[in-house]
Design an enzyme around this catalytic site. Structure first.
Site, PDB file in Angstrom:
ATOM      1  N   ALA A  79       0.818  -1.214   0.000  1.00  0.00           N
ATOM      2  CA  ALA A  79       0.000   0.000   0.000  1.00  0.00           C
ATOM      3  C   ALA A  79       0.855   1.268   0.000  1.00  0.00           C
ATOM      4  CB  ALA A  79      -0.954  -0.001   1.191  1.00  0.00           C
ATOM      5  N   THR A  80       2.042   1.213   0.581  1.00  0.00           N
ATOM      6  CA  THR A  80       2.903   2.400   0.566  1.00  0.00           C
ATOM      7  C   THR A  80       3.231   2.783  -0.873  1.00  0.00           C
ATOM      8  OG1 THR A  80       3.858   1.815   2.702  1.00  0.00           O
ATOM      9  CG2 THR A  80       5.119   3.342   1.335  1.00  0.00           C
ATOM     10  N   ASN A 159      -6.459   3.506  10.008  1.00  0.00           N
ATOM     11  CA  ASN A 159      -5.710   2.390  10.594  1.00  0.00           C
ATOM     12  C   ASN A 159      -5.573   2.492  12.109  1.00  0.00           C
ATOM     13  OD1 ASN A 159      -4.067   4.568   9.271  1.00  0.00           O
ATOM     14  ND2 ASN A 159      -2.491   3.713  10.605  1.00  0.00           N
ATOM     15  N   GLN A 187      -6.987  -0.767   5.015  1.00  0.00           N
ATOM     16  CA  GLN A 187      -7.703  -1.311   6.169  1.00  0.00           C
ATOM     17  C   GLN A 187      -9.154  -1.655   5.834  1.00  0.00           C
ATOM     18  OE1 GLN A 187      -6.346  -2.074   9.089  1.00  0.00           O
ATOM     19  NE2 GLN A 187      -4.374  -1.029   8.895  1.00  0.00           N
ATOM     20  N   HIS A 209      -0.854  -8.027   3.116  1.00  0.00           N
ATOM     21  CA  HIS A 209      -0.525  -8.471   4.481  1.00  0.00           C
ATOM     22  C   HIS A 209      -1.472  -7.923   5.540  1.00  0.00           C
ATOM     23  CE1 HIS A 209       1.579  -4.968   6.436  1.00  0.00           C
ATOM     24  NE2 HIS A 209       1.707  -4.574   5.180  1.00  0.00           N
ATOM     25  N   THR A 247      10.147  -7.355 -12.878  1.00  0.00           N
ATOM     26  CA  THR A 247       9.669  -8.739 -12.972  1.00  0.00           C
ATOM     27  C   THR A 247       8.632  -9.006 -11.888  1.00  0.00           C
ATOM     28  OG1 THR A 247      11.816  -9.404 -13.830  1.00  0.00           O
ATOM     29  CG2 THR A 247      10.409 -11.159 -12.949  1.00  0.00           C
ATOM     30  N   CYS A 332       6.665   7.700  23.316  1.00  0.00           N
ATOM     31  CA  CYS A 332       7.845   7.713  24.171  1.00  0.00           C
ATOM     32  C   CYS A 332       9.092   7.204  23.459  1.00  0.00           C
ATOM     33  CB  CYS A 332       7.604   6.877  25.418  1.00  0.00           C
ATOM     34  SG  CYS A 332       9.015   6.798  26.522  1.00  0.00           S
TER      35      CYS A 332
HETATM   36  C1  PLP Z   1      -0.527  -0.813   6.443  1.00  0.00           C
HETATM   37  C2  PLP Z   1      -1.019   0.404   5.764  1.00  0.00           C
HETATM   38  C3  PLP Z   1      -0.294   1.009   4.738  1.00  0.00           C
HETATM   39  C4  PLP Z   1       1.062   0.499   4.301  1.00  0.00           C
HETATM   40  O1  PLP Z   1       0.978  -0.735   3.679  1.00  0.00           O
HETATM   41  P1  PLP Z   1       2.304  -1.542   3.285  1.00  0.00           P
HETATM   42  O2  PLP Z   1       1.827  -2.673   2.480  1.00  0.00           O
HETATM   43  O3  PLP Z   1       2.899  -1.970   4.579  1.00  0.00           O
HETATM   44  O4  PLP Z   1       3.168  -0.619   2.530  1.00  0.00           O
HETATM   45  C5  PLP Z   1      -0.814   2.126   4.144  1.00  0.00           C
HETATM   46  N1  PLP Z   1      -1.985   2.633   4.535  1.00  0.00           N
HETATM   47  C6  PLP Z   1      -2.712   2.088   5.527  1.00  0.00           C
HETATM   48  C7  PLP Z   1      -4.015   2.704   5.916  1.00  0.00           C
HETATM   49  C8  PLP Z   1      -2.246   0.968   6.179  1.00  0.00           C
HETATM   50  O5  PLP Z   1      -2.949   0.444   7.178  1.00  0.00           O
END
Ligand code: PLP
Length: 497
Positions: A79-80, A159, A187, A209, A247, A332
């Protein structure tokens, strides 16, 4: 944040990542162990064609989960990357038409940081604040749109809080004006039933994931016709129709496809089961008193429960719960000094943002996990509250009892030392403390150093020396200075009597 030496804590961190579903492991193992791992899917020989065919059937599984067509799916590393491709790619491609974006203060960093990057490239960015429940008001969003707005990015499900945004209304406002709409659905996918093609969504990010697939594989949904309005981040072999060359990772994609098929089947019953567990956990936690539900009053996904607990500091709470794998909004030990920017945006003060716990449940969570978690939280909250100065009646000061206090309610540290004095020397040192684990450890350590010391010499060395002895990070030195202030107050009072 969880001590690594703890044997198998109860996993309540599904929003961070999920364990792999056995069906996913089986599909990936089979792929790696047989011919799936061999051919480059771009190759024209038999090995390549077999890999390519497996990838295309996984692509169809991914598309089916979100109600898209297979050709709408662009595989990425997660997602990043999908957020980056959508935000940077759409904005850069439209830079000649306009340089304004609208997003929100509660986005994941994967969407916020590309927005910040675009500011450096000359774009103006409007970040909307949510209301107290955590929702973005579509009318406020409409008011932020300008003639030169080229992209709106609003996450589907947050999230931290699990709050669901009205992506349909927001998307409709964008579509009326010809503005591209991107949503980070990391999410939401696999938790909320969706038919993305029937919604006014142009771009949607998600990742395997977060719903029992492997890490390192995700997708960007690109609505038909929107491809040409995206600039790629990478250039190379032309894969994914040039939007994401490189790839393709056959085994990852096959795991992703298997996760999607499992999720599609599970959507019929899993959210209800998980919501019942979450509601049970909430009922148990609520009975502690002084527990606030973050996102109360807004629609939320089933598996997430984010609470702020009065009178305890989140990091100390989590450190005291080694049997639980949960997240805290406390900062913290993180690089930033700010606690959760998402909870702050909801209007929580620093103290309540610091004292937040995020429980996230999922496919393998059981009632026994929830019961054990609630019991552990109850134990720790009770212990920490009893240690806090807030719970102690103001002790009387006399020649025989010196009291020194520093920090206070609403501050990151609150410390009170109470020293019993006989013949000018400390005979007994007691303390009450609220703060992060470094603060708690330093207070306990100092209290041990004090008995036997002369009142005039009650400060045992300098905060720098204490930090060295305890391994306190430099950026936490300010907290030790507060402890020193409290001891200096004891010293002053000792000199005055
Ligand atoms: C986990 C998450 C991401 C990042 O996803 P990755 O696959 O770890 O890069 C981006 N946005 C939200 C809202 C997420 O919960």
């Amino acid at each position: 944040m969880i001590p690594m030496d703890t044997a198998a804590p109860i996993y309540l961190d599904y929003a961070a990542t999920t364990p792999l579903d056995p069906a996913v492991i089986a599909a990936m193992t089979q792929c790696l162990a047989t011919d799936g791992g061999r051919g480059n899917p771009a190759s024209l020989h038999g090995w390549g064609r077999r890999a390519s065919a497996r990838i295309e059937s996984a692509r169809a599984e991914v598309a089916a989960l979100i109600g898209a067509a297979a050709e709408d799916i662009v595989f990425t590393s997660g997602a990043t990357e999908s957020d980056n491709l959508a935000v940077l790619g759409a904005a850069r491609a439209a830079a000649d038409r306009g340089r304004h974006l609208v997003s929100t203060r509660i986005e994941h960093k994967a969407a916020l940081d590309p927005c910040r990057r675009l500011q450096k490239e000359g774009f103006a960015v409007t970040l909307l604040a949510p209301d107290r429940t955590g929702r973005i008001d579509p009318q406020a969003l409409a008011a932020a749109l300008r003639p030169e707005t080229v992209l709106v990015s609003v996450m589907w499900v947050n999230n931290e809080t699990g709050v669901i945004q009205d992506v349909e209304a927001i998307g409709a406002l964008c579509r009326e004006r010809g503005i591209l709409f991107h949503t980070d659905a990391a999410q939401a996918v696999g938790k909320v039933p969706m038919a993305v093609r029937e919604l006014p969504i142009d771009l949607m990010s998600f990742t395997a994931h977060k719903f029992y697939g492997p890490k390192g594989i995700g997708a960007l949904y690109v609505r038909a016709g929107v491809r040409a309005r995206l600039q790629p981040l990478l250039y190379g072999g032309g894969q994914e129709r040039g939007l994401r060359p490189g790839t393709l990772a056959t085994h990852q994609i096959i795991g992703f496809g298997a996760a999607c098929t499992r999720a599609r089947a599970a959507l019929a019953h899993e959210p209800q089961r998980v919501a019942a567990l979450r509601d049970r956990l909430w009922a148990q936690l609520q009975s502690l008193g002084g527990v606030h539900l973050n996102g109360a009053g807004a629609p939320r996904v089933a598996g997430l429960l984010n609470v702020s607990i009065e009178g305890v500091e989140g990091e100390s709470l989590v450190t005291g719960l080694p049997e639980l794998a949960v997240s805290t909004g406390s900062a913290c030990n993180s690089a930033s000094a700010e606690p959760s920017y998402v909870l702050r945006a909801l209007g929580r003060d620093t103290e309540l943002a610091q004292s937040s716990l995020r429980f996230s449940l999922g496919r393998f969570s059981q009632l026994a996990d929830v019961e054990a978690a609630a019991a552990a939280v109850r134990r720790e909250v009770t212990r920490l509250r009893a240690l806090s100065p807030a719970q102690e009646p103001q002790p009387p000061v006399s020649a025989a009892q010196l009291v020194g206090e520093a920090g206070g309610p609403g501050r990151e540290v609150w410390i009170r030392f109470r020293l019993r004095v006989e013949a000018g020397r400390v005979s007994e040192a007691a303390y009450r403390v609220y703060g992060c684990p470094h603060t708690m450890a330093a207070a306990a350590w100092l209290a041990e150093q004090l008995p036997g010391r002369a009142v005039a010499d009650v400060v045992p060395g300098t905060p720098q020396e204490w930090a060295a002895a305890l391994g306190t990070p430099v950026e936490k030195l300010g907290r030790l200075l507060t402890l020193e202030d409290a001891l200096r107050e004891c010293q002053r009072r000792g000199a005055a009597v």
